[in-house]
Design an enzyme around this catalytic site. Structure first.
Site, PDB file in Angstrom:
ATOM      1  CG  ASP A   4      59.543  44.437  -0.155  1.00 50.11           C
ATOM      2  OD1 ASP A   4      60.307  44.573   0.828  1.00 50.11           O
ATOM      3  OD2 ASP A   4      58.627  43.584  -0.180  1.00 50.11           O
ATOM      4  CB  SER A   5      62.173  48.554   3.067  1.00 50.49           C
ATOM      5  OG  SER A   5      63.439  48.548   2.433  1.00 50.49           O
TER       6      SER A   5
ATOM      7  CG  ASP B 239      63.163  42.472  -1.151  1.00 48.90           C
ATOM      8  OD1 ASP B 239      63.135  41.224  -1.068  1.00 48.90           O
ATOM      9  OD2 ASP B 239      62.796  43.235  -0.221  1.00 48.90           O
TER      10      ASP B 239
ATOM     11  CE  LYS C 133      65.246  40.775   1.370  1.00 51.15           C
ATOM     12  NZ  LYS C 133      63.851  40.473   1.728  1.00 51.15           N
TER      13      LYS C 133
ATOM     14  CD  GLU D 156      59.218  39.513   3.035  1.00 49.16           C
ATOM     15  OE1 GLU D 156      58.133  39.106   3.540  1.00 49.16           O
ATOM     16  OE2 GLU D 156      59.529  40.713   2.973  1.00 49.16           O
TER      17      GLU D 156
ATOM     18  CD  GLU E 110      62.973  42.385   8.826  1.00 47.62           C
ATOM     19  OE1 GLU E 110      63.030  41.962   7.645  1.00 47.62           O
ATOM     20  OE2 GLU E 110      62.373  43.429   9.154  1.00 47.62           O
TER      21      GLU E 110
HETATM   22  O1  KIV Z   1      62.800  45.357   1.945  1.00 51.25           O
HETATM   23  C1  KIV Z   1      63.746  45.338   2.721  1.00 51.25           C
HETATM   24  O2  KIV Z   1      64.496  46.311   2.873  1.00 51.25           O
HETATM   25  C2  KIV Z   1      63.944  44.134   3.475  1.00 51.25           C
HETATM   26  C3  KIV Z   1      64.621  44.298   4.786  1.00 51.25           C
HETATM   27  C4  KIV Z   1      63.640  44.748   5.799  1.00 51.25           C
HETATM   28  C5  KIV Z   1      65.264  43.056   5.220  1.00 51.25           C
HETATM   29  O3  KIV Z   1      63.503  43.091   3.092  1.00 51.25           O
END
Ligand code: KIV
Length: 283
Positions: free
Chosen positions: A46-47, A85, A115, A117, A184
């Protein structure tokens, strides 16, 4: 091209101490390059909120955006293990919502895993998704979706007490059935302890050399994203300079009538130009 790796291959890589290579990816062309280069895993992170959409953080990112980008990455890298994510509020509200949205990554984007968090506080979400038959990567340390609670984008686990919290989170994530854990921005000493104490692969983005594999954000490592650069980034290219320079040359060529050249144009078929001229002159 090697066959696509799966969870058993990653377990074996940990056992054999073979490092896992991991990169974020958000689009089709970059995914094709990742596949050519032979990466093990791709994270459609989600970056992309910051790197692709220019938001200040990851909070505005939606499931719809994540699905569109995950699908594109899947098409570009059919032989890489792709992880979707879960964006903010796609799993926080309830276990049911978490399972539903994880399923969307599978059904609509062809993801191999998701993934999310958080540590102990999201354990029932991880268990729910795993019980539905899906593959989950945990993510602890600096968790951008809760950076407000953490006081910003700051390294975590720098005291014995906070490091212990991370060790307990990692243990809980493994016990909940996750296939891997991402750490992270934490000290390498803590990354090493968690890696040694885990039976599942532990991936690092700023968690030191001793983890089972390494992740970087593709825009950071290619020098494409310039808003800020975390300490853990190593730049392997300066593409923003190359792209800006290419745009400048393009502008100059147009202004100076150096583009297009003869080789960039389509000529009429033989004899057709003369016919056309006659037709036009008779108008
Ligand atoms: O969204 C992402 O790219 C991430 C990384 C910062 C680990 O979660």
């Amino acid at each position: 091209m090697d066959k696509k790796k799966n969870v058993l291959d990653f377990l074996k890589m940990k056992k054999d101490r073979e490092k896992i290579t991991f990169l974020t990816c958000y689009d089709y062309p970059t995914a094709t390059f990742a596949e050519k280069a032979g990466l093990d895993m791709l994270l459609v992170g989600d970056s992309l909120g910051m790197v692709v959409y220019g938001y200040e953080g990851t909070i505005p990112v939606t499931m719809e955006q994540m699905i569109v980008h995950s699908e594109a990455v899947r098409r570009g890298a059919p032989n890489i293990f792709v992880i979707g994510d879960m964006p903010f509020m796609s799993y926080q509200e309830s276990v049911e919502k978490a399972i539903y949205n994880a399923g969307r990554f599978y059904k609509e984007a062809g993801a191999d895993a998701i993934k999310l968090e958080g540590g102990r506080r999201v354990i029932n979400r991880i268990k729910g998704i795993v019980n539905a038959g899906m593959v989950v990567m945990g993510h602890i340390g600096l968790t951008p979706q809760s950076s407000g609670q953490l006081g910003g984008f700051k390294a975590q686990g720098r005291t014995a007490q906070t490091a212990m919290e991370l060790i307990l989170d990692a243990k809980a994530i493994e016990e909940a059935g996750a296939f891997a854990i991402l750490l992270e921005a934490i000290p390498p000493e803590v990354g090493k302890i968690i890696t040694e104490r885990s039976q599942i692969p532990v991936l690092s983005i700023g968690a030191g050399i001793d983890c089972d594999g390494q992740l970087l954000i593709v825009g950071d490592m290619l020098g494409l994203f310039e808003a800020f650069t975390p300490k853990f980034v190593k730049k392997y290219a300066s593409l923003s300079d190359d792209i800006t320079e290419a745009f400048r040359k393009y502008i100059q060529d147009i202004k100076e009538k150096k583009f297009p050249e003869e080789k960039h144009t389509y000529r009429m078929e033989p004899g057709e130009k003369e016919k056309l001229e006659k037709m036009v002159s008779g108008m």
